[in-house]
Design a protein around this motif. Structure first.
Motif, short mmCIF file in Angstrom:
data_model
loop_
_atom_site.label_atom_id
_atom_site.label_comp_id
_atom_site.label_asym_id
_atom_site.label_seq_id
_atom_site.Cartn_x
_atom_site.Cartn_y
_atom_site.Cartn_z
N UNK A 1 8.24 42.10 -7.40
CA UNK A 1 8.92 40.84 -7.69
C UNK A 1 10.42 41.11 -7.89
N UNK A 2 11.28 40.18 -7.53
CA UNK A 2 10.98 38.92 -6.84
C UNK A 2 10.80 39.13 -5.34
N UNK A 3 10.01 38.26 -4.75
CA UNK A 3 9.73 38.34 -3.31
C UNK A 3 10.79 37.63 -2.48
N UNK A 11 19.96 35.08 -3.27
CA UNK A 11 20.80 34.54 -2.21
C UNK A 11 20.01 33.60 -1.30
N UNK A 12 18.77 33.98 -0.95
CA UNK A 12 17.95 33.11 -0.10
C UNK A 12 17.63 31.81 -0.81
N UNK A 13 17.32 31.89 -2.10
CA UNK A 13 17.06 30.67 -2.87
C UNK A 13 18.30 29.78 -2.87
N UNK A 14 19.47 30.38 -3.05
CA UNK A 14 20.71 29.61 -3.09
C UNK A 14 20.99 28.93 -1.76
N UNK A 15 20.67 29.59 -0.64
CA UNK A 15 20.93 28.97 0.66
C UNK A 15 19.99 27.78 0.89
N UNK A 16 18.74 27.90 0.53
CA UNK A 16 17.84 26.75 0.65
C UNK A 16 18.31 25.62 -0.24
N UNK A 17 18.80 25.96 -1.42
CA UNK A 17 19.35 24.94 -2.31
C UNK A 17 20.55 24.26 -1.68
N UNK A 54 4.42 27.95 -2.29
CA UNK A 54 4.25 29.08 -1.37
C UNK A 54 3.82 30.37 -2.05
N UNK A 55 3.76 30.35 -3.38
CA UNK A 55 3.38 31.57 -4.08
C UNK A 55 4.41 32.67 -3.95
N UNK A 56 5.67 32.30 -3.77
CA UNK A 56 6.76 33.27 -3.62
C UNK A 56 7.53 33.37 -4.93
N UNK A 57 7.57 34.56 -5.49
CA UNK A 57 8.32 34.73 -6.73
C UNK A 57 9.82 34.83 -6.44
N UNK A 58 10.60 34.38 -7.39
CA UNK A 58 12.06 34.36 -7.29
C UNK A 58 12.63 34.91 -8.60
N UNK A 59 13.94 35.16 -8.66
CA UNK A 59 14.51 35.68 -9.90
C UNK A 59 14.22 34.82 -11.14
N UNK A 69 2.74 39.42 4.29
CA UNK A 69 3.57 40.63 4.26
C UNK A 69 4.95 40.36 3.67
N UNK A 70 5.39 39.09 3.70
CA UNK A 70 6.69 38.70 3.12
C UNK A 70 6.54 38.12 1.72
N UNK A 71 5.32 38.13 1.20
CA UNK A 71 5.10 37.67 -0.17
C UNK A 71 4.36 36.36 -0.30
N UNK A 72 4.02 35.71 0.81
CA UNK A 72 3.29 34.44 0.74
C UNK A 72 2.03 34.60 -0.09
#
Length: 385
Positions: free
Chosen positions: A233-235, A239-245, A206-211, A57-60
């Protein structure tokens, strides 16, 4: 009197500083020392996302290898190595060149599927028929990766000796990528920056699309069935990608363990037998916008170069790296690992050493020629990394 009091106060401060205990070394999964309050907050936000488990449901998916970052990176703690072994493939392109099979779903084969895709009878991504080589990849730990990212390209290039001009049997070369960047991440050094490495994992694992990666994984090049990926897309947001980075970038490197007299003797032997030729003990970061990453020594025990490791370890090609070429694996955190080499085939450090071929042959043979006491000392040193 006032001068004497100030002098006494200064001496007291110096004595107190001299007697103060050394700061405790960072624990695994700790942030780098010296981060600002804002950087620490971003680190903690990224850690929360890193520990998250995503759902369909969250894009996985619909094709994936794991539900979240920590599903792969969890031994002995968050951001460590892990038990998952991935399947990677490659093929032969025009004029015998390497084909990473990007257009056909490669080089990473997703081995799981969401229920919506399983309803079509698809349990995993099929291996393209064009794949002529396969290889497994174990999960690396991520400690200190921000420091590796901050090593200047010039430092890596200066260590290269592709023509073995010094005649030591080692001819490591930098993996030059399109655009002239030097690869440093991945077992074949195919990724130049940590940001690219982290963002790529969202899609590939994870099959999660990003910008930066807006197209879902395909079924060996074929489109997904309708309705299995309903989210736009993106899922995952930028900002979330940047925080994990931020989380991965700000992870402290593992602190070395206590070095006994035997281990210190092994450290000398490590240099003497030639291990340090590729596993360079110390690199230094360059200029960086993050002060905690600027001009820092990195005891990573790697040169970040590609080396030909011989036919026994060879599996697949990737970009400009041949099947037998691998980037020198960093040894920082080695004592926390439970499986070794690029595919996890070696159950012990000793087995990994004995598996070295190609450019590693001379150091391997020098190690085996040591007396038993000396070999144990060298292994004791490696057990402190």
């Amino acid at each position: 009197m006032e001068l004497r009091q100030r002098t006494h106060g200064l001496l007291a401060a110096i004595l107190l500083a001299a007697c103060a205990p050394e700061p405790a070394p960072p624990e695994l999964d700790d942030p780098l020392p010296g981060l600002t309050a804002d950087q620490l907050a971003r680190f903690e936000q990224g850690e929360e996302l890193f520990e998250s488990a995503f759902t369909p449901a969250q894009g996985l998916g619909p094709l994936f290898n794991a539900e979240g970052c920590v599903a792969c990176h969890n031994e002995p703690t968050d951001a460590g190595a892990g038990p998952i072994r991935e399947l990677h493939v490659s093929g032969i392109g025009a004029e015998g060149t390497c084909d990473a099979l990007f257009a056909l779903g490669g080089p990473v084969i997703q081995q799981r599927a969401t229920p919506s895709l399983e309803a079509f009878g698809i349990l995993a991504e099929p291996v393209p028929v064009e794949a002529t080589a396969r290889g497994e990849r174990s999960t690396p730990d991520l400690f200190g990766f921000g420091l590796l990212d901050a090593i200047p390209d010039a430092t890596i290039l200066a260590l290269a000796d592709p023509d073995d001009r010094d005649g030591d049997g080692v001819s490591g070369r930098a993996h030059l990528l399109p655009g002239g960047h030097v690869g440093r991440f991945g077992r074949k050094a195919v990724v130049a920056s940590l940001a690219q490495f982290n963002e790529g994992a969202f899609l590939l694992e994870m099959g999660l699309t990003t910008p930066a990666n807006l197209v879902e994984n395909s079924l060996a090049g074929e489109p997904l069935p309708p309705g299995v990926d309903p989210l736009p897309e993106p899922e995952v947001t930028a900002e979330a990608v940047a925080r994990v980075d931020d989380y991965v970038r700000f992870l402290a490197p593992p602190a070395p363990g206590f070095r006994s007299h035997e281990a210190l003797r092994g450290q000398v032997l490590f240099e003497r037998v030639g291990c340090a030729t590729c596993h360079v003990p110390r690199l230094v970061t360059g200029e960086h916008v993050v002060r905690a990453l600027a001009h820092q020594p990195v005891h990573a025990y790697t040169d970040l170069l590609l080396h030909d490791m011989g036919s026994e370890l060879a599996d697949l090609c990737l970009l400009d790296a041949s099947p037998s070429e691998f980037r020198t694996e960093p040894l920082m955190g080695l004592r926390h690992m439970t499986r070794f080499l690029h595919d996890g085939r070696a159950p012990t450090v000793l087995d990994a050493i004995l598996a070295h071929g190609g450019e590693g042959t001379r150091a391997r043979d020098a190690f085996t020629a040591l007396g038993e006491t000396e070999r144990e000392a060298l292994l004791a040193f490696l057990g402190t990394l």
